[in-house]
Design a protein around this motif. Structure first.
Motif, PDB file in Angstrom:
ATOM      1  N   ARG A  58      14.956  86.288  65.037  1.00  0.00           N
ATOM      2  CA  ARG A  58      15.783  85.758  63.963  1.00  0.00           C
ATOM      3  C   ARG A  58      14.982  85.681  62.673  1.00  0.00           C
ATOM      4  O   ARG A  58      15.471  86.033  61.608  1.00  0.00           O
ATOM      5  CB  ARG A  58      16.293  84.377  64.374  1.00  0.00           C
TER       6      ARG A  58
ATOM      7  N   GLY B 183      28.107  82.492  59.268  1.00  0.00           N
ATOM      8  CA  GLY B 183      29.170  81.936  58.435  1.00  0.00           C
ATOM      9  C   GLY B 183      28.847  81.991  56.960  1.00  0.00           C
ATOM     10  O   GLY B 183      29.547  82.633  56.176  1.00  0.00           O
ATOM     11  N   ASN B 184      27.731  81.396  56.598  1.00  0.00           N
ATOM     12  CA  ASN B 184      27.379  81.306  55.193  1.00  0.00           C
ATOM     13  C   ASN B 184      27.006  82.661  54.617  1.00  0.00           C
ATOM     14  O   ASN B 184      27.465  83.052  53.559  1.00  0.00           O
ATOM     15  CB  ASN B 184      26.225  80.336  55.036  1.00  0.00           C
TER      16      ASN B 184
ATOM     17  N   LEU C 141      26.971  80.034  64.191  1.00  0.00           N
ATOM     18  CA  LEU C 141      27.213  79.581  62.827  1.00  0.00           C
ATOM     19  C   LEU C 141      26.374  80.276  61.781  1.00  0.00           C
ATOM     20  O   LEU C 141      26.702  80.239  60.604  1.00  0.00           O
ATOM     21  CB  LEU C 141      26.988  78.075  62.740  1.00  0.00           C
TER      22      LEU C 141
ATOM     23  N   LEU D  66      20.040  72.931  62.014  1.00  0.00           N
ATOM     24  CA  LEU D  66      19.138  72.459  63.055  1.00  0.00           C
ATOM     25  C   LEU D  66      18.998  70.942  63.028  1.00  0.00           C
ATOM     26  O   LEU D  66      18.919  70.287  64.070  1.00  0.00           O
ATOM     27  CB  LEU D  66      17.760  73.110  62.900  1.00  0.00           C
TER      28      LEU D  66
ATOM     29  N   ALA E 232      28.260  75.123  57.562  1.00  0.00           N
ATOM     30  CA  ALA E 232      27.836  76.518  57.733  1.00  0.00           C
ATOM     31  C   ALA E 232      28.489  77.420  56.699  1.00  0.00           C
ATOM     32  O   ALA E 232      27.965  78.481  56.367  1.00  0.00           O
ATOM     33  CB  ALA E 232      28.169  77.000  59.140  1.00  0.00           C
TER      34      ALA E 232
ATOM     35  N   ASN F 168      20.502  76.122  54.654  1.00  0.00           N
ATOM     36  CA  ASN F 168      21.552  76.181  55.675  1.00  0.00           C
ATOM     37  C   ASN F 168      20.995  76.014  57.095  1.00  0.00           C
ATOM     38  O   ASN F 168      21.499  75.238  57.901  1.00  0.00           O
ATOM     39  CB  ASN F 168      22.294  77.514  55.591  1.00  0.00           C
ATOM     40  N   ASP F 169      19.925  76.767  57.379  1.00  0.00           N
ATOM     41  CA  ASP F 169      19.326  76.696  58.722  1.00  0.00           C
ATOM     42  C   ASP F 169      18.791  75.302  59.006  1.00  0.00           C
ATOM     43  O   ASP F 169      18.954  74.767  60.092  1.00  0.00           O
ATOM     44  CB  ASP F 169      18.179  77.707  58.837  1.00  0.00           C
TER      45      ASP F 169
ATOM     46  N   GLN G  33      29.159  76.445  53.589  1.00  0.00           N
ATOM     47  CA  GLN G  33      28.726  76.098  52.237  1.00  0.00           C
ATOM     48  C   GLN G  33      27.445  76.873  51.949  1.00  0.00           C
ATOM     49  O   GLN G  33      26.614  77.070  52.835  1.00  0.00           O
ATOM     50  CB  GLN G  33      28.434  74.588  52.133  1.00  0.00           C
ATOM     51  N   ASP G  34      27.286  77.332  50.746  1.00  0.00           N
ATOM     52  CA  ASP G  34      26.093  78.100  50.418  1.00  0.00           C
ATOM     53  C   ASP G  34      24.974  77.172  49.971  1.00  0.00           C
ATOM     54  O   ASP G  34      24.948  76.709  48.851  1.00  0.00           O
ATOM     55  CB  ASP G  34      26.420  79.113  49.316  1.00  0.00           C
ATOM     56  N   LEU G  35      24.049  76.889  50.890  1.00  0.00           N
ATOM     57  CA  LEU G  35      22.916  76.034  50.552  1.00  0.00           C
ATOM     58  C   LEU G  35      21.636  76.853  50.469  1.00  0.00           C
ATOM     59  O   LEU G  35      20.543  76.320  50.473  1.00  0.00           O
ATOM     60  CB  LEU G  35      22.744  74.930  51.600  1.00  0.00           C
ATOM     61  N   GLY G  36      21.774  78.166  50.464  1.00  0.00           N
ATOM     62  CA  GLY G  36      20.573  79.007  50.444  1.00  0.00           C
ATOM     63  C   GLY G  36      19.774  78.827  51.715  1.00  0.00           C
ATOM     64  O   GLY G  36      20.333  78.766  52.805  1.00  0.00           O
TER      65      GLY G  36
END
Ligand SMILES: [Cu+2]
Lengths: 140, 236, 555
Positions: free
Chosen positions: B49, B230-231, B227, A53, A40, A48-49, A42-45
């Motif tokens: 969301r 967080g990012n 979470l 999931l 969460a 991330n979601d 780390q910047d994965l653009g």
């Protein structure tokens, strides 16, 4: 009436899993929890979601298959699990097609639109486009 | 038919097999119902969301990730002890069933205690929706995302929706935990009396299914609620 | 049956074995629970009918002279809430379903008798809450509880009624869950899925909807309630919440709920048409599959209630097209029923009159449903009496006709008594005629633009409204008559034989009324609706020896 119903039912043989298997699942779940917290930050653009999931689905599958014994259950119980998951999916996706497509086809402008624009100008309503731009901001 | 414990076979069933099948199928249909019950909340969450990504991320950053992660671990551990209790009930090991049930209940109560501290924190900071709701976007965030004053106002309103969903979802989840603890305590009596065995263990098994289901809900609530801030906030 | 072997006394049945109040209120017998439900839903039907009468009285004249606008809002809301949640939804499943599911699958009881009784108590609590709300001022949001009216603005007893609907949901979930498990695990030996009566297939499909749909309306009302009471803001437009989301979630349940009302009626009609055509039902597999098909399709069409809310035009098009799909399995049923009657030896007993009436009314209700699914037309007639007429044709013309037909068909089995054939036929015809007189004018009114939920209207609408109110009087008479002659038959009716109609499904193989554990000897399982079977030929020959009161010719 000595024999009944669906003969593929689970109960005829009660399945007992080994303690070591339960321990393995426990370990996997804890590791995946740690992973989801770490990822969460780390910047994965946009990914991330998806990753969060994906990890949650993996954990859920482990719980359902092993802790809840669905792997060893009969067809009907698998059918019920499938029903629940697909009905939830129907609810999520069909509700989403409304919100996800509000900008695709716009009805012709009506006097109501003008009134609405007035509300937007005076700060009582939000701009229709605003939602789309929020989405992009999240991806920073 | 095993006549030895015929008191645990209800009269309208022909055999323990049939009783066990009916009982676990009934429990699974009940869980399907539960999926749809929580599903309504997840649908609401998804719609808001996807429409208010940044707003939700900002609001979410006010939740306590370490406590959330700790609770996830506690629930997973309790799922493990629960699975063991079911296993021991099939094997008719009276003391082990009771032991694992107690462990499960202790962990369940632990979860609720942590949850209590989290809620108390929200009440302290007035992030509980209602007339006294107060939410302020940090100045660094305003600068970072170059937010206009109007945008900050809408963000603070969306934060109230986020916290409404947070309290609905975690509140209903916690209510399920409380009910679960109640059922667990009630199950101790037949467990101590040694009622459970290979033929008759549906009460423990169904309680286990219920407990695991509550764990499942949390497995999704944790990343969705805690979470996703967080990012967005650490990465900028 | 060996496990339950007890000496069988032909004079003792589930009804007369014990008449104490305790034996009724604490009963675990599915047949008695069906009676508890029958009495309660009848009470609520009367209450709902009373409000319907007030509505029709008010609409007799264009001026809003009988009720104030606010009272009128409360009256139509109470009519909707009581009729939908406390009558239509439990009517066929909880009364006929409870009585018949175990009998038809050859079981001793449902899988969870205690949950079954609990379901009735939950229903009763919900009913009491609604009555309490009634006494303390009623509710005025419409049965749909739309936010923000329900969550913010309404000053009436929204919470009491919302809690009642929430609670009542669990009664139907428990009933549905019980039937699903009973049908899966309690079937008699050799009674495979392909041999189940079509009523059971319909109950299975209905129960799926009960279990998978009802929790959604429960959580939706909980969210709206939390908004009203605790000030949470989930649908609150002031915070950027979306009231349309409430409608999505509400209709996710409430459209399928239409099928909770109509699918059981389909099941009843299948039984009636096969029995009174004395013929193997045409297209058994298709009718069975279409029940499940309707249950599934019913979940993907809900937004047709929201075309004018400002939802996405793209999504509206999708939902419009999906809605029309439902016409396919429905038409499959109607065509197969008609084909069954074709060249059958149709006998016009009272239940059959209801079945044929059902076909006519449901056809109109269904076809106007396709019209309303059409996006352009729906926008023209939305929230008019056209919609009111449509859903009354489906839910009153469909579900209540099915319920009354079923009650008349299984009454001899439930009570062991026969009712008067002539009066019951007159009453069936009154219902049919009265219904059309009441609701057909409403199609015209709606098409002319009369909006629903208003207590006053322009003068040019009066003639048709007078027609409608006059028809409602006839309809009311048709509904009241059965209460009298059926009650009369309980005490003075002729004793019913085990199989008074010469019908095939296995509940007719046990005495009327059935003994405590349903069957004396294990039932003989045949192919479904096999009217060529030796077993039934004997019984029909036996029946022909006796002249039954039902055979008094019509008119
Ligand atoms: Cu609909």
């Amino acid at each position: 009436m000595s024999s009944h119903g669906d003969h593929t039912n689970p109960g005829h043989q009660v399945h007992v899993s080994s303690t070591s298997m339960y321990l393995t699942i426990l370990g996997a779940l804890i590791v995946l929890t740690g992973l989801t917290v770490w990822v969460a930050f780390q910047d994965l653009g946009w990914a991330n979601d998806i990753v969060a999931l994906g990890i949650a689905f993996t954990k859920a599958t482990l719980v359902v298959l092993f802790f809840m014994h669905v792997k060893y259950s009969g067809r009907i119980i698998k059918f019920v699990v499938l029903c629940a998951v697909s009905w939830l999916f129907v609810m999520l996706s069909l509700t989403y097609i409304d919100y996800g497509s509000r900008d695709i086809i716009k009805p012709a402008a009506t006097p109501v639109d003008a009134e609405y624009q007035d509300l937007v100008d005076r700060g009582y309503a939000k701009k229709a486009k605003a939602s789309a731009s929020h989405g992009k901001e999240t991806g920073h | 038919m095993a006549n030895g414990h015929s008191t645990t076979l209800h009269h309208h069933f022909e055999s323990y097999d049939q009783q066990r099948n009916a009982s676990s199928l009934g429990m699974w249909f009940f869980l399907a119902q539960e999926v749809m019950f929580f599903g309504g909340l997840f649908t609401a969450y998804m719609i808001y969301r996807t429409q208010n990504g940044l707003d939700f991320a900002v609001a979410s950053s006010h939740l306590n990730i370490p406590l959330g992660a700790l609770n996830t671990a506690i629930l997973i551990a309790s799922s493990f002890t629960m699975a063991m209790a079911v296993k021991k009930s099939v094997l008719a090991q009276r003391k082990a069933i009771v032991g694992y049930l107690i462990l499960t209940l202790i962990l369940g109560c632990g979860f609720l205690v942590v949850k209590y501290f989290e809620y108390a924190e929200k009440f302290e900071h007035n992030t509980v929706p209602g007339s006294s709701f107060e939410f302020h976007v940090e100045p660094e965030l305003i600068a970072q995302y170059d937010l206009s004053p109007e945008r900050v106002v809408t963000m603070e309103k969306r934060a109230e929706i986020f916290f409404s969903l947070y309290f609905m979802m975690t509140g209903l989840h916690a209510l399920h935990m409380v009910i679960g603890v109640g059922i667990g305590i009630w199950l101790m009596f037949p467990a101590m009396a040694g009622k459970f065995n290979m033929d008759y263990h549906n009460p423990v098994e169904n309680f286990g299914l219920y407990w695991h289901f509550v764990d499942l809900v949390w497995i999704f609530l944790f990343p969705l609620l805690y979470l996703l801030g967080g990012n967005a906030l650490a990465g900028g | 049956m060996s496990a339950h072997a007890e000496s069988y006394d032909p004079n003792v049945n589930y009804l007369n074995r014990d008449w104490s109040l305790k034996s009724w209120l604490l009963t675990l017998d599915h047949k008695r629970i069906a009676w508890l439900y029958l009495i309660s839903v009848s009470v609520f039907f009367a209450i709902g009918g009373f409000f319907a009468m007030l509505i029709r009285m008010e609409l007799l004249t264009p001026q809003g002279d009988l009720l104030s606008p606010d009272t009128y809002n409360r009256v139509f809301t109470q009519h909707g809430v009581v009729m939908i949640f406390l009558f239509l939804i439990p009517s066929i499943p909880a009364v006929l379903g409870n009585f018949l599911v175990p009998l038809m699958v050859g079981a001793v009881d449902v899988a969870f008798p205690r949950l079954n009784l609990l379901s009735w108590y939950i229903y009763t609590v919900a009913g009491i809450l609604v009555i309490l709300a009634l006494i303390t001022g009623g509710v005025d949001t419409g049965w749909t509880f739309y936010t923000p009216l329900s969550s913010t603005y309404a000053n009436s007893q929204v919470m009491l009624v919302a809690i009642a609907v929430f609670v009542n949901g669990f009664a139907s979930i428990l009933t549905g869950l019980n039937f699903l498990v009973t049908i899966h695990t309690m079937r008699a030996k050799n009674l495979t899925w392909g041999k189940l009566p079509l009523f059971i297939w319909a109950m299975y499909a209905t129960s799926l909807i009960n279990v998978l749909g009802t929790p959604v309306v429960a959580i939706t009302l909980l969210m709206a309630g939390a908004e009203r009471v605790l000030g949470l803001g989930i649908f609150d437009p002031a915070l950027g919440g979306d009231p349309i989301l409430f409608q999505h979630l509400f209709w996710f349940y409430s459209h399928p709920a239409v099928y909770i009302m109509i699918l059981p009626a389909f099941g009843v009609i299948s039984e009636l048409i096969a029995a009174f055509s004395r013929k193997k039902i045409f297209g058994y597999t298709f009718i069975a599959a279409s029940s499940v098909g309707i249950a599934i399709l019913g979940f993907i069409v809900w937004a047709h209630h929201m075309f004018t809310t400002g939802m996405s035009a793209y999504a509206a098009t999708v939902f419009s097209a999906l809605t029309m799909l439902i016409a396919v399995p429905t038409a499959v049923k109607v065509i197969n029923w008609t084909a069954t009657m074709y060249q059958g030896s149709v006998s016009w007993e009272t239940p059959m009159l209801y079945a044929v009436g059902f076909l006519g009314l449901f056809l109109i209700g269904g076809l106007t449903g396709v019209m309303l699914a059409t996006l352009g037309l729906d926008i023209h007639v939305h929230d008019t009496y056209f919609v009111v007429a449509h859903f009354h044709y489906v839910m009153v013309g469909g579900a209540i006709m099915g319920f009354l037909g079923g009650i008349h068909y299984w009454w001899p089995k439930m009570t062991g008594r026969l009712y008067n054939g002539s009066i019951s036929k007159v009453s069936a015809i009154l219902v049919f005629v009265g219904f059309n007189l009441t609701f057909f004018p409403q199609f015209l009114l709606g098409y002319m633009g009369m909006p629903r939920r208003y207590h006053a209207y322009p003068e040019e609408f009066q003639a048709l409204n007078v027609f409608s109110t006059a028809g409602a009087t006839v309809l009311g008479l048709g509904y009241i008559l059965p209460a009298f002659y059926l009650t009369y038959s309980l005490f003075k009716g002729e004793k019913a034989p085990a199989n008074p109609w010469g019908a095939m499904s296995i509940e007719w193989q046990t005495p009327s009324p059935p003994p405590l554990h349903n069957f004396v000897t294990p039932p003989v399982i045949t192919e479904p609706y096999d009217y060529e079977h030796e077993l039934i030929k004997e019984q029909i020959a036996e029946l022909k020896k006796h002249v039954k009161p039902q055979e008094v010719p019509l008119g």
